[in-house]
Design a protein around this motif. Structure first.
Motif, PDB file in Angstrom:
ATOM      1  N   LEU A   1      -5.657  -2.737  -5.624  1.00  0.00           N
ATOM      2  CA  LEU A   1      -5.116  -3.044  -4.604  1.00  0.00           C
ATOM      3  C   LEU A   1      -4.530  -4.298  -4.732  1.00  0.00           C
ATOM      4  CD1 LEU A   1      -7.691  -1.812  -2.042  1.00  0.00           C
ATOM      5  CD2 LEU A   1      -5.459  -0.973  -1.997  1.00  0.00           C
ATOM      6  N   PRO A   2      -3.152  -4.527  -4.374  1.00  0.00           N
ATOM      7  CA  PRO A   2      -2.453  -5.740  -4.634  1.00  0.00           C
ATOM      8  C   PRO A   2      -3.226  -6.786  -3.799  1.00  0.00           C
ATOM      9  CG  PRO A   2      -1.108  -4.161  -3.197  1.00  0.00           C
ATOM     10  CD  PRO A   2      -2.606  -3.416  -3.771  1.00  0.00           C
TER      11      PRO A   2
ATOM     12  N   GLN B   1     -10.676  -4.294  -3.033  1.00  0.00           N
ATOM     13  CA  GLN B   1      -9.740  -4.622  -4.302  1.00  0.00           C
ATOM     14  C   GLN B   1      -9.587  -3.374  -4.980  1.00  0.00           C
ATOM     15  OE1 GLN B   1     -12.702  -7.247  -5.984  1.00  0.00           O
ATOM     16  NE2 GLN B   1     -12.128  -8.972  -5.127  1.00  0.00           N
ATOM     17  N   THR B   2     -10.243  -2.374  -5.020  1.00  0.00           N
ATOM     18  CA  THR B   2     -10.032  -1.034  -5.742  1.00  0.00           C
ATOM     19  C   THR B   2     -10.224   0.182  -4.841  1.00  0.00           C
ATOM     20  OG1 THR B   2     -11.343  -2.491  -7.507  1.00  0.00           O
ATOM     21  CG2 THR B   2     -10.833  -0.121  -7.918  1.00  0.00           C
TER      22      THR B   2
ATOM     23  N   ALA C   1       0.711  -1.299   0.014  1.00  0.00           N
ATOM     24  CA  ALA C   1       0.129  -0.185   0.100  1.00  0.00           C
ATOM     25  C   ALA C   1       0.948   1.183  -0.068  1.00  0.00           C
ATOM     26  CB  ALA C   1      -1.030   0.159   1.196  1.00  0.00           C
ATOM     27  N   ALA C   2       2.023   1.030   0.318  1.00  0.00           N
ATOM     28  CA  ALA C   2       2.821   2.360   0.319  1.00  0.00           C
ATOM     29  C   ALA C   2       3.194   2.946  -0.875  1.00  0.00           C
ATOM     30  CB  ALA C   2       4.335   2.002   1.483  1.00  0.00           C
ATOM     31  N   GLU C   3       3.519   1.902  -1.719  1.00  0.00           N
ATOM     32  CA  GLU C   3       3.771   2.357  -3.329  1.00  0.00           C
ATOM     33  C   GLU C   3       2.485   2.851  -3.849  1.00  0.00           C
ATOM     34  OE1 GLU C   3       4.915   0.073  -7.398  1.00  0.00           O
ATOM     35  OE2 GLU C   3       5.767  -0.996  -5.424  1.00  0.00           O
ATOM     36  N   LEU C   4       1.429   2.277  -3.589  1.00  0.00           N
ATOM     37  CA  LEU C   4      -0.032   2.722  -4.146  1.00  0.00           C
ATOM     38  C   LEU C   4      -0.176   4.036  -3.582  1.00  0.00           C
ATOM     39  CD1 LEU C   4      -2.227   0.611  -5.421  1.00  0.00           C
ATOM     40  CD2 LEU C   4      -3.291   0.987  -3.221  1.00  0.00           C
ATOM     41  N   THR C   5       0.196   4.161  -2.494  1.00  0.00           N
ATOM     42  CA  THR C   5      -0.193   5.592  -1.862  1.00  0.00           C
ATOM     43  C   THR C   5       0.698   6.628  -2.499  1.00  0.00           C
ATOM     44  OG1 THR C   5      -0.577   4.810   0.373  1.00  0.00           O
ATOM     45  CG2 THR C   5       0.149   7.207   0.038  1.00  0.00           C
ATOM     46  N   ASP C   6       1.900   6.376  -2.893  1.00  0.00           N
ATOM     47  CA  ASP C   6       2.765   7.170  -3.811  1.00  0.00           C
ATOM     48  C   ASP C   6       1.760   7.608  -5.114  1.00  0.00           C
ATOM     49  OD1 ASP C   6       4.547   7.414  -1.716  1.00  0.00           O
ATOM     50  OD2 ASP C   6       5.923   6.025  -2.738  1.00  0.00           O
ATOM     51  N   THR C   7       1.532   6.593  -5.751  1.00  0.00           N
ATOM     52  CA  THR C   7       1.009   6.625  -7.044  1.00  0.00           C
ATOM     53  C   THR C   7      -0.306   7.233  -7.051  1.00  0.00           C
ATOM     54  OG1 THR C   7       1.807   4.472  -7.485  1.00  0.00           O
ATOM     55  CG2 THR C   7      -0.015   5.164  -9.084  1.00  0.00           C
ATOM     56  N   ALA C   8      -1.226   7.159  -5.758  1.00  0.00           N
ATOM     57  CA  ALA C   8      -2.248   7.827  -5.810  1.00  0.00           C
ATOM     58  C   ALA C   8      -2.155   9.447  -5.467  1.00  0.00           C
ATOM     59  CB  ALA C   8      -3.084   7.353  -4.252  1.00  0.00           C
ATOM     60  N   GLN C   9      -0.900   9.529  -4.677  1.00  0.00           N
ATOM     61  CA  GLN C   9      -0.895  11.220  -4.638  1.00  0.00           C
ATOM     62  C   GLN C   9      -0.212  11.870  -5.910  1.00  0.00           C
ATOM     63  OE1 GLN C   9       2.156  10.194  -1.129  1.00  0.00           O
ATOM     64  NE2 GLN C   9       1.062  11.838  -0.132  1.00  0.00           N
ATOM     65  N   LEU C  10       0.580  10.987  -6.557  1.00  0.00           N
ATOM     66  CA  LEU C  10       0.812  11.709  -7.900  1.00  0.00           C
ATOM     67  C   LEU C  10      -0.131  11.870  -8.725  1.00  0.00           C
ATOM     68  CD1 LEU C  10       3.230  12.586 -10.053  1.00  0.00           C
ATOM     69  CD2 LEU C  10       3.335   9.954 -10.450  1.00  0.00           C
ATOM     70  N   LEU C  11      -1.062  10.963  -9.044  1.00  0.00           N
ATOM     71  CA  LEU C  11      -2.169  11.059  -9.866  1.00  0.00           C
ATOM     72  C   LEU C  11      -3.301  12.182  -9.413  1.00  0.00           C
ATOM     73  CD1 LEU C  11      -2.848   7.403 -11.274  1.00  0.00           C
ATOM     74  CD2 LEU C  11      -1.021   9.215 -11.573  1.00  0.00           C
TER      75      LEU C  11
ATOM     76  N   ALA D   1      -3.000  -9.898   2.622  1.00  0.00           N
ATOM     77  CA  ALA D   1      -4.080  -8.731   2.008  1.00  0.00           C
ATOM     78  C   ALA D   1      -4.515  -7.888   3.407  1.00  0.00           C
ATOM     79  CB  ALA D   1      -5.289  -9.411   1.375  1.00  0.00           C
ATOM     80  N   SER D   2      -4.567  -8.581   4.658  1.00  0.00           N
ATOM     81  CA  SER D   2      -5.225  -7.739   5.562  1.00  0.00           C
ATOM     82  C   SER D   2      -4.014  -7.067   6.562  1.00  0.00           C
ATOM     83  CB  SER D   2      -5.912  -8.669   6.290  1.00  0.00           C
ATOM     84  OG  SER D   2      -5.517  -9.646   7.043  1.00  0.00           O
ATOM     85  N   ALA D   3      -2.734  -7.405   6.286  1.00  0.00           N
ATOM     86  CA  ALA D   3      -1.771  -6.612   7.102  1.00  0.00           C
ATOM     87  C   ALA D   3      -1.730  -5.153   7.216  1.00  0.00           C
ATOM     88  CB  ALA D   3      -0.247  -6.917   6.594  1.00  0.00           C
TER      89      ALA D   3
END
Ligand SMILES: Nc1ncnc2c1ncn2[C@@H]1O[C@H](COP(=O)(O)OP(=O)(O)OP(=O)(O)O)[C@@H](O)[C@H]1O
Ligand SMILES: [Mg+2]
Length: 163
Positions: free
Chosen positions: A149-150, A87-88, A52-62, A155-157
């Motif tokens: 989401l990956p 999931q999304t 989720a950390a990488e996902l947060t980076d991408t979300a912030q950028l977009l 998945a619940s960590a």
């Protein structure tokens, strides 16, 4: 609510939404950084899958690109929506300007990335899906994108909240 109209179209969030947050943003120079902070806060304080950390980076950028577009091209108050299930994630940025965004497909071979016109290309490249629709009240439009989401055994960590 702007993102609810998009959600209604897409049947994205099944059952209880894991994340549902909405923010009004004034069209000031602070709006993009404010939006990045709101994304980090909304995603970081929830239980989220590993990665989720990488996902947060991408979300912030977009989100930053869409909010900056709202500031530069629409120049109206903006509304940021963050929704998601297991999931999304769905992000919406609504503005009050009727003009359609330029979503010309593809990037020309001689495209000069030093110049303008990169924002939507970045959204197209990194989002799982994206689009826009006119607001039902006729007062502008909603730009949106999703990130998947990956899914893995963790998945619940829990993910640490930002300081
Ligand atoms: N919210 C919006 N309202 C109206 N027009 C928009 C909006 N967002 C984008 N556009 C139009 O779509 C074009 C493409 O947007 P894009 O973000 O790719 O490039 P840019 O904002 O011009 O430059 P950059 O993002 O590289 O600084 C913009 O130049 C603008 O004409
Ligand atoms: Mg832009």
């Amino acid at each position: 609510m702007a993102c609810e109209a998009v959600l209604g179209d897409r049947s994205l969030v099944a059952g209880d939404a894991m994340i549902a947050a909405h923010f009004d943003l004034l069209p000031t120079a602070r709006a993009a950084s404010q939006a990045r902070g709101l994304v980090a806060e909304a995603l970081g304080r929830r239980t989220a899958p590993a990665g989720a950390a990488e996902l947060t980076d991408t979300a912030q950028l977009l989100v930053s690109e869409l909010v900056t577009n709202g500031l530069m091209h629409a120049r109206t108050e903006l509304h940021l929506g963050i929704s998601g299930d297991t999931q999304t994630l769905l992000f919406t940025v609504a503005d009050g300007h009727p003009d359609a965004p330029d979503l010309s497909p593809g990037v020309p071979a001689d495209f000069d990335y030093e110049e303008s016109g990169r924002g939507m290309a970045i959204v197209v490249a990194l989002a799982s899906d994206f689009g826009w629709r006119r607001r039902e009240d006729g007062a502008g439009k909603v730009m949106w994108f999703t990130l998947s989401l990956p899914t893995n055994e963790n998945a619940s960590a829990p993910v640490e909240s930002p300081a």
